[in-house]
Design a protein around this motif. Structure first.
Motif, short mmCIF file in Angstrom:
data_model
loop_
_atom_site.label_atom_id
_atom_site.label_comp_id
_atom_site.label_asym_id
_atom_site.label_seq_id
_atom_site.Cartn_x
_atom_site.Cartn_y
_atom_site.Cartn_z
N ASP A 75 0.81 -1.22 0.00
CA ASP A 75 0.00 0.00 0.00
C ASP A 75 0.84 1.27 0.00
N LEU A 76 1.67 1.43 -1.02
CA LEU A 76 2.45 2.66 -1.18
C LEU A 76 3.05 2.69 -2.57
N PRO A 77 3.39 3.85 -3.08
CA PRO A 77 3.94 3.96 -4.43
C PRO A 77 5.19 3.09 -4.59
N GLY A 78 5.27 2.40 -5.71
CA GLY A 78 6.40 1.54 -5.97
C GLY A 78 6.30 0.18 -5.33
N GLY A 79 5.19 -0.11 -4.64
CA GLY A 79 5.05 -1.39 -3.94
C GLY A 79 4.01 -2.32 -4.51
N SER A 80 3.26 -1.87 -5.53
CA SER A 80 2.19 -2.70 -6.06
C SER A 80 2.36 -2.91 -7.56
N LEU A 81 3.01 -3.99 -7.92
CA LEU A 81 3.10 -4.36 -9.33
C LEU A 81 1.70 -4.63 -9.88
N ALA A 82 0.85 -5.24 -9.05
CA ALA A 82 -0.52 -5.53 -9.48
C ALA A 82 -1.26 -4.25 -9.84
N GLY A 83 -1.18 -3.24 -8.98
CA GLY A 83 -1.87 -1.99 -9.25
C GLY A 83 -1.32 -1.29 -10.47
N ASP A 84 -0.01 -1.29 -10.63
CA ASP A 84 0.60 -0.63 -11.78
C ASP A 84 0.16 -1.28 -13.09
N LEU A 85 0.12 -2.61 -13.12
CA LEU A 85 -0.27 -3.30 -14.35
C LEU A 85 -1.76 -3.13 -14.63
N ALA A 86 -2.59 -3.17 -13.59
CA ALA A 86 -4.03 -2.97 -13.79
C ALA A 86 -4.30 -1.59 -14.38
N GLU A 87 -3.61 -0.57 -13.85
CA GLU A 87 -3.82 0.79 -14.35
C GLU A 87 -3.26 0.98 -15.75
N ARG A 88 -2.06 0.47 -15.99
CA ARG A 88 -1.41 0.69 -17.28
C ARG A 88 -2.09 -0.06 -18.41
N LEU A 89 -2.55 -1.28 -18.14
CA LEU A 89 -3.11 -2.12 -19.19
C LEU A 89 -4.63 -2.16 -19.21
N GLY A 90 -5.29 -1.67 -18.15
CA GLY A 90 -6.74 -1.76 -18.09
C GLY A 90 -7.22 -3.19 -17.97
N ARG A 91 -6.42 -4.02 -17.34
CA ARG A 91 -6.73 -5.44 -17.19
C ARG A 91 -7.08 -5.77 -15.74
N THR A 92 -7.69 -6.92 -15.55
CA THR A 92 -7.88 -7.46 -14.21
C THR A 92 -6.65 -8.28 -13.85
N VAL A 93 -6.13 -8.04 -12.65
CA VAL A 93 -4.96 -8.75 -12.17
C VAL A 93 -5.35 -9.59 -10.96
N PHE A 94 -4.94 -10.84 -10.95
CA PHE A 94 -5.21 -11.75 -9.85
C PHE A 94 -3.89 -12.09 -9.16
N ILE A 95 -3.87 -11.94 -7.84
CA ILE A 95 -2.69 -12.29 -7.03
C ILE A 95 -3.05 -13.53 -6.23
N MET A 96 -2.25 -14.57 -6.33
CA MET A 96 -2.56 -15.82 -5.65
C MET A 96 -1.54 -16.13 -4.56
N ASP A 97 -2.00 -16.92 -3.60
CA ASP A 97 -1.10 -17.56 -2.64
C ASP A 97 -1.11 -19.05 -2.94
N ALA A 98 0.04 -19.64 -3.18
CA ALA A 98 0.11 -21.09 -3.35
C ALA A 98 -0.24 -21.80 -2.04
N ARG A 99 -0.56 -23.06 -2.13
CA ARG A 99 -0.91 -23.84 -0.93
C ARG A 99 0.23 -23.76 0.09
N GLY A 100 -0.16 -23.56 1.35
CA GLY A 100 0.82 -23.44 2.41
C GLY A 100 1.30 -22.03 2.65
N TYR A 101 0.89 -21.09 1.79
CA TYR A 101 1.34 -19.70 1.90
C TYR A 101 0.16 -18.78 2.22
N GLY A 102 0.43 -17.72 2.99
CA GLY A 102 -0.52 -16.64 3.18
C GLY A 102 -1.90 -17.12 3.60
N GLY A 103 -2.90 -16.69 2.82
CA GLY A 103 -4.28 -17.01 3.14
C GLY A 103 -4.80 -18.29 2.55
N SER A 104 -3.97 -19.05 1.84
CA SER A 104 -4.40 -20.34 1.29
C SER A 104 -4.32 -21.42 2.36
#
Length: 358
Positions: A75-104
């Motif tokens: 949540d700060l400039p230069g920290g969100s590749l997902a946000g930068d790509l969504a804005e630049r390309l007008g695409r939907t970006v999905f961020i995943m956690d593989a099994r055993g990681y994060g919220g998976s």
């Protein structure tokens, strides 16, 4: 078949991981879950332009240690590749956690001492997680294909998936990933401290099922490869602090340890050990999508031989472009804009904007 549903647990995990607030930009973020063919729940964050998205959706795949939000959506400039790509390309970006990681979902063995299990979340399992997310992305966007962007071990996972289901991948970006292009590695593989003394071509059983990672453990490899005494000239201290906070917040049990530490499955370590010793775990010759291979000049993980071997093997791809980012580190997507990050994003945007026949 993947099943997509909203998850209160995922929303809570996102809040703990300090994800960007919707009001801060013209982007919408939504927390989702998908279920794999073998019944594992996978956490997904969807990032899309508020005005609407069009085109092939993008899936970002994290590496061996730090899960998706900490890697790609701070949540700060230069920290969100997902946000930068969504804005630049007008695409939907999905961020995943593989099994055993994060919220998976985590294997039950991760609630026991690491020494009681073998390395968890091996690559042949994680490709099932990518499949669940790819199917969910197709369902959400109506696209027949997805674009995969994988960092480090995530690049290997993404490419392996593209080799198994080539018809589902329209573009593939592999960033700083091993492939098995050489049988020697400076820090991993046979002969390294991670090798089994009795079987030097195998990972030491001392590694166990997972590793514990403190905040302090996140930075030595990054620091060593920044080609400057002043690390802040390459890496924004605020981005680094947010990265560490989000990594620790990805594990609800992190604060029960002293010092706080998050768990990461060790399956990626075993797979990487084998690749570092020259073993190809999958055949890039099955990939049909156009491929962008990106390697940072100062990467400590991938080798020039990995990029060359991948390009050689990917004979069925619609086209392979190999790119070395001058002066960049393994963590280029989190480094300062002028230290390779902007150049990397420009290359990815140009590549994903290409039209293909897939």
């Amino acid at each position: 078949m993947s099943v997509l549903r909203a998850s209160r647990a995922a929303v809570l995990a996102a809040a703990l991981a300090a994800g960007p607030a919707e009001a801060a930009a013209d982007l919408v973020r939504e927390e989702l879950r998908a279920t794999t063919a073998d019944g594992i729940g996978i956490r997904i964050r969807e990032v899309r332009p508020r005005a609407g998205a069009a085109g092939e959706p993008i899936i970002l795949v994290h590496g061996a240690r730090v899960p998706g939000i900490a890697s790609f959506d701070l949540d700060l400039p230069g920290g969100s590749l997902a946000g930068d790509l969504a804005e630049r390309l007008g695409r939907t970006v999905f961020i995943m956690d593989a099994r055993g990681y994060g919220g998976s979902d985590r294997p039950a063995a991760m609630d026991r001492p690491a020494t009681e299990s073998r390395p968890l979340s091996r690559a042949h399992e994680v490709v099932r997680d990518i499949d669940a997310v790819a199917r969910a992305a197709a369902e959400r966007t109506g696209s027949d294909t997805v674009a995969l962007i994988g960092w480090a071990t995530g690049g290997m996972w993404s490419a392996w998936y593209a080799s198994l289901w080539p018809e589902r991948v329209g573009h593939l970006v592999v960033l700083n990933a091993l492939y098995g292009g050489a049988d020697r590695h400076p820090t991993l593989g046979p002969g390294s401290p991670a090798a089994d003394p009795d079987h030097p071509d195998r990972l030491s059983p001392r590694i166990g099922g997972y590793t514990l990672n403190t905040e302090a453990a996140l930075f030595p490899s990054w620091d060593r490869t920044i080609p400057a005494t002043d690390k802040a000239s390459w890496r924004d201290a605020a981005v680094a602090a947010a990265y560490a906070r989000a990594a620790l917040a990805s594990d609800p049990a992190a604060d029960t340890r002293d010092p706080p530490a998050f768990r990461a499955p060790a399956g990626a370590t075993e797979d990487s050990f084998l690749q570092a010793g020259g073993r190809r775990l999958f055949d890039a010759g099955s990939i049909t999508a156009p491929v962008l291979l990106v390697r940072s000049e100062h990467d400590f993980w991938s080798r020039p031989e990995d990029m060359a071997a991948f390009a050689h093997d990917a004979m069925r791809s619609e086209g392979v472009r190999s790119l070395t980012l001058p002066g960049a580190t393994h963590y280029v997507h989190l480094d300062r804009p002028g230290r390779g990050r902007d150049a990397m994003i420009e290359e990815i945007v140009a590549f994903l904007g290409q039209e293909t026949d897939q």
